[in-house]
Design a protein around this motif. Structure first.
Motif, mmCIF file in Angstrom:
data_model
loop_
_atom_site.group_PDB
_atom_site.id
_atom_site.type_symbol
_atom_site.label_atom_id
_atom_site.label_comp_id
_atom_site.label_asym_id
_atom_site.label_seq_id
_atom_site.Cartn_x
_atom_site.Cartn_y
_atom_site.Cartn_z
ATOM 1 N N GLU A 1 -9.934 -0.855 -6.727
ATOM 2 C CA GLU A 1 -9.101 0.047 -5.932
ATOM 3 C C GLU A 1 -7.627 -0.377 -5.907
ATOM 4 O O GLU A 1 -6.791 0.349 -5.371
ATOM 5 C CB GLU A 1 -9.609 0.106 -4.489
ATOM 6 N N ASP B 1 0.803 -1.218 0.000
ATOM 7 C CA ASP B 1 0.000 0.000 0.000
ATOM 8 C C ASP B 1 0.839 1.272 0.000
ATOM 9 O O ASP B 1 0.290 2.371 -0.039
ATOM 10 C CB ASP B 1 -0.932 0.002 1.218
ATOM 11 N N GLN C 1 3.231 3.367 -2.071
ATOM 12 C CA GLN C 1 3.734 3.538 -3.430
ATOM 13 C C GLN C 1 5.232 3.805 -3.453
ATOM 14 O O GLN C 1 5.960 3.260 -4.282
ATOM 15 C CB GLN C 1 2.987 4.672 -4.139
ATOM 16 N N PRO D 1 -3.978 -0.582 -6.596
ATOM 17 C CA PRO D 1 -3.135 0.385 -7.305
ATOM 18 C C PRO D 1 -2.392 -0.208 -8.500
ATOM 19 O O PRO D 1 -1.993 -1.372 -8.482
ATOM 20 C CB PRO D 1 -2.131 0.847 -6.236
ATOM 21 N N LYS D 2 -2.205 0.626 -9.497
ATOM 22 C CA LYS D 2 -1.487 0.219 -10.708
ATOM 23 C C LYS D 2 -0.025 -0.093 -10.427
ATOM 24 O O LYS D 2 0.611 -0.814 -11.175
ATOM 25 C CB LYS D 2 -1.599 1.289 -11.805
#
Length: 188
Positions: free
Chosen positions: A100, A36, A38, A102-103
């Motif tokens: 939801e 979670d 980044q 993340p990429k």
């Protein structure tokens, strides 16, 4: 032998602070971080020299830890028996990603690769961390996998925040990667 209580606590501190750790998996040493965070994922990708577009694997203690990242409703009932009968274990399933997710985890895909491990050290790390970790082999992209802490330290030095010096799980090959929807094998 290292103290099993103190070492994961240091690894957990590293994970909570956005660090990257090296830890043992079923067959090879892995690089891990908070999925979670980044900045932590970008640091891991930079260390490994891996493009974000390729996506990453999440490793967990149990399926419940993965539900935030997986679109569980899209997994048909007839596929669940195959998936859950092979967990915990060295099978990574590619599943539909939650909207939801993340990429920086899924890369160019609308799916996420996930594994529920049976490796005791990784289970303990995920239990104490309270969620899954990113799991990718501890090597530079395209280079041989890291099979010892000594090799990991010579490869990564202080670019990694903590080294979990525990035994590998004894498997001779990294986890099998399969598509949960089709059964297609990406890595056998």
């Amino acid at each position: 032998m290292s103290d099993p209580v103190a070492q994961p606590a240091n690894a957990i501190d590293a994970l909570q602070q956005g660090g990257v750790i090296v830890y043992p998996t079923e067959a090879v040493f892995g690089l891990g971080c908070d999925p979670d965070n980044q900045a932590a994922v970008e640091k891991l990708l930079a260390i490994k020299q891996r493009p974000v577009e390729k996506g990453l694997i999440l490793i967990a203690d149990n399926y419940g830890q993965l539900l935030k990242y997986v679109d569980d409703a899209k997994i048909p009932m007839d596929k669940r028996a195959d998936i859950f009968s092979q967990w915990p274990g060295a099978i990574t399933w590619v599943m539909p990603a939650a909207k939801e997710t993340p990429k920086w985890l899924t890369g160019q895909f609308d799916s996420i690769a996930v594994r529920v491990t049976n490796h005791p050290t990784v289970k303990a790390l995920c239990q104490q961390f309270g969620k899954p970790m990113v799991s990718t082999s501890a090597n530079l992209t395209g280079q041989p996998t890291v099979m010892s802490i000594t090799h990991a330290k010579s490869e990564f030095a202080d670019r990694v925040d903590f080294y979990v010096d525990e035994p590998l799980g004894g498997n001779s090959q990294p986890s099998v990667i399969k598509d949960a929807m089709t059964g297609k094998v990406f890595r056998g």
